[in-house]
Design a protein around this motif. Structure first.
Motif, mmCIF file in Angstrom:
data_model
loop_
_atom_site.group_PDB
_atom_site.id
_atom_site.type_symbol
_atom_site.label_atom_id
_atom_site.label_comp_id
_atom_site.label_asym_id
_atom_site.label_seq_id
_atom_site.Cartn_x
_atom_site.Cartn_y
_atom_site.Cartn_z
ATOM 1 N N HIS A 21 0.818 -1.215 0.000
ATOM 2 C CA HIS A 21 0.000 0.000 0.000
ATOM 3 C C HIS A 21 0.855 1.270 0.000
ATOM 4 O O HIS A 21 0.389 2.326 0.457
ATOM 5 N N ILE A 22 2.073 1.187 -0.506
ATOM 6 C CA ILE A 22 2.958 2.359 -0.487
ATOM 7 C C ILE A 22 3.431 2.677 -1.896
ATOM 8 O O ILE A 22 4.048 1.844 -2.555
ATOM 9 N N GLN A 23 3.123 3.900 -2.326
ATOM 10 C CA GLN A 23 3.604 4.350 -3.629
ATOM 11 C C GLN A 23 5.054 4.799 -3.491
ATOM 12 O O GLN A 23 5.400 5.530 -2.566
ATOM 13 N N TYR A 32 18.229 16.985 -7.617
ATOM 14 C CA TYR A 32 18.454 15.939 -6.623
ATOM 15 C C TYR A 32 17.841 14.635 -7.116
ATOM 16 O O TYR A 32 16.831 14.644 -7.803
ATOM 17 N N PHE A 33 18.423 13.514 -6.718
ATOM 18 C CA PHE A 33 17.744 12.232 -6.892
ATOM 19 C C PHE A 33 16.895 12.103 -5.630
ATOM 20 O O PHE A 33 17.408 11.933 -4.533
ATOM 21 N N TRP A 34 15.581 12.204 -5.812
ATOM 22 C CA TRP A 34 14.654 12.437 -4.713
ATOM 23 C C TRP A 34 13.483 11.486 -4.868
ATOM 24 O O TRP A 34 12.793 11.489 -5.878
ATOM 25 N N VAL A 35 13.272 10.663 -3.848
ATOM 26 C CA VAL A 35 12.187 9.682 -3.848
ATOM 27 C C VAL A 35 11.159 10.111 -2.804
ATOM 28 O O VAL A 35 11.517 10.631 -1.744
ATOM 29 N N ILE A 36 9.893 9.896 -3.123
ATOM 30 C CA ILE A 36 8.804 10.208 -2.199
ATOM 31 C C ILE A 36 7.987 8.940 -1.988
ATOM 32 O O ILE A 36 7.556 8.302 -2.951
ATOM 33 N N LEU A 37 7.792 8.573 -0.733
ATOM 34 C CA LEU A 37 6.967 7.416 -0.384
ATOM 35 C C LEU A 37 5.621 7.914 0.128
ATOM 36 O O LEU A 37 5.575 8.787 1.001
ATOM 37 N N VAL A 38 4.550 7.361 -0.422
ATOM 38 C CA VAL A 38 3.201 7.786 -0.027
ATOM 39 C C VAL A 38 2.378 6.555 0.344
ATOM 40 O O VAL A 38 2.114 5.716 -0.522
ATOM 41 N N PRO A 39 1.983 6.435 1.622
ATOM 42 C CA PRO A 39 1.067 5.349 1.965
ATOM 43 C C PRO A 39 -0.271 5.574 1.258
ATOM 44 O O PRO A 39 -0.931 6.587 1.474
ATOM 45 N N ALA A 40 -0.642 4.654 0.401
ATOM 46 C CA ALA A 40 -1.854 4.806 -0.422
ATOM 47 C C ALA A 40 -3.037 4.155 0.276
ATOM 48 O O ALA A 40 -3.646 3.217 -0.220
ATOM 49 N N ALA A 58 -0.125 -0.535 12.062
ATOM 50 C CA ALA A 58 1.241 -0.983 12.365
ATOM 51 C C ALA A 58 1.920 -1.711 11.200
ATOM 52 O O ALA A 58 3.093 -1.440 10.922
ATOM 53 N N PRO A 59 1.239 -2.601 10.473
ATOM 54 C CA PRO A 59 1.925 -3.278 9.360
ATOM 55 C C PRO A 59 2.333 -2.315 8.241
ATOM 56 O O PRO A 59 3.391 -2.485 7.631
ATOM 57 N N VAL A 60 1.519 -1.302 7.983
ATOM 58 C CA VAL A 60 1.855 -0.330 6.935
ATOM 59 C C VAL A 60 3.027 0.536 7.395
ATOM 60 O O VAL A 60 3.939 0.825 6.623
#
Length: 146
Positions: A21-23, A32-40, A58-60
């Motif tokens: 569930h994470i984009q 910058y080499f820039w990553v973004i994590l988004v819980p979907a 908790a699991p996410v």
């Protein structure tokens, strides 16, 4: 309620892959080499997204930190970064998202945070595609351990 990505995140980044569930998204900034994590995920039926880390199941949350750690290690090695910055601010974009940025002593903002140092400089299509492919390749290799 279905998950909706904040329009600013959608406009400023590109989806590389979704893990559970994470984009995993690439920020559209050549500096910058820039990553973004988004819980979907949504918090409940009235809220379109989660805004705080402590609101995650908790699991996410565990998946988010695991992915963050693995991407950080890979990004530091791949880019030969002097430092990896990880941040979850949410003051402008309330939707929970984690920034992971490869920093170099030679970058324009060093040693200060990247925010407030000029505007994002969009990636050329070829560089965007190259970085997305790198993230996707990393994911294929790491998906068995994260």
């Amino acid at each position: 309620m279905l998950f909706e990505l904040d329009k600013r995140l959608e406009g400023d980044s590109h989806l590389a892959v979704t893990h559970k569930h994470i984009q995993i998204r690439l920020a559209d900034d050549t500096r910058y080499f820039w990553v973004i994590l988004v819980p979907a995920i949504t918090r409940d039926q009235d809220i379109k997204f989660v805004s705080e880390i402590h609101d995650l199941p908790a699991p996410v949350a565990a998946d988010l930190w695991s992915i963050s750690s693995y991407i950080s290690k890979w990004l530091k090695t791949y880019t030969k970064a002097d430092k990896i910055n990880i941040a979850a601010l949410g003051n402008v974009v309330n939707q929970l998202h984690i920034h992971i940025v490869a920093r170099h002593r030679s970058d324009i903002a060093w040693p200060a945070p990247i925010w407030g140092h000029g505007a994002m400089e969009p990636l050329e299509n070829s560089e965007r595609d190259r970085r997305l492919a790198l993230l996707q390749d990393w994911y294929k290799q790491a998906s068995g351990i994260i």
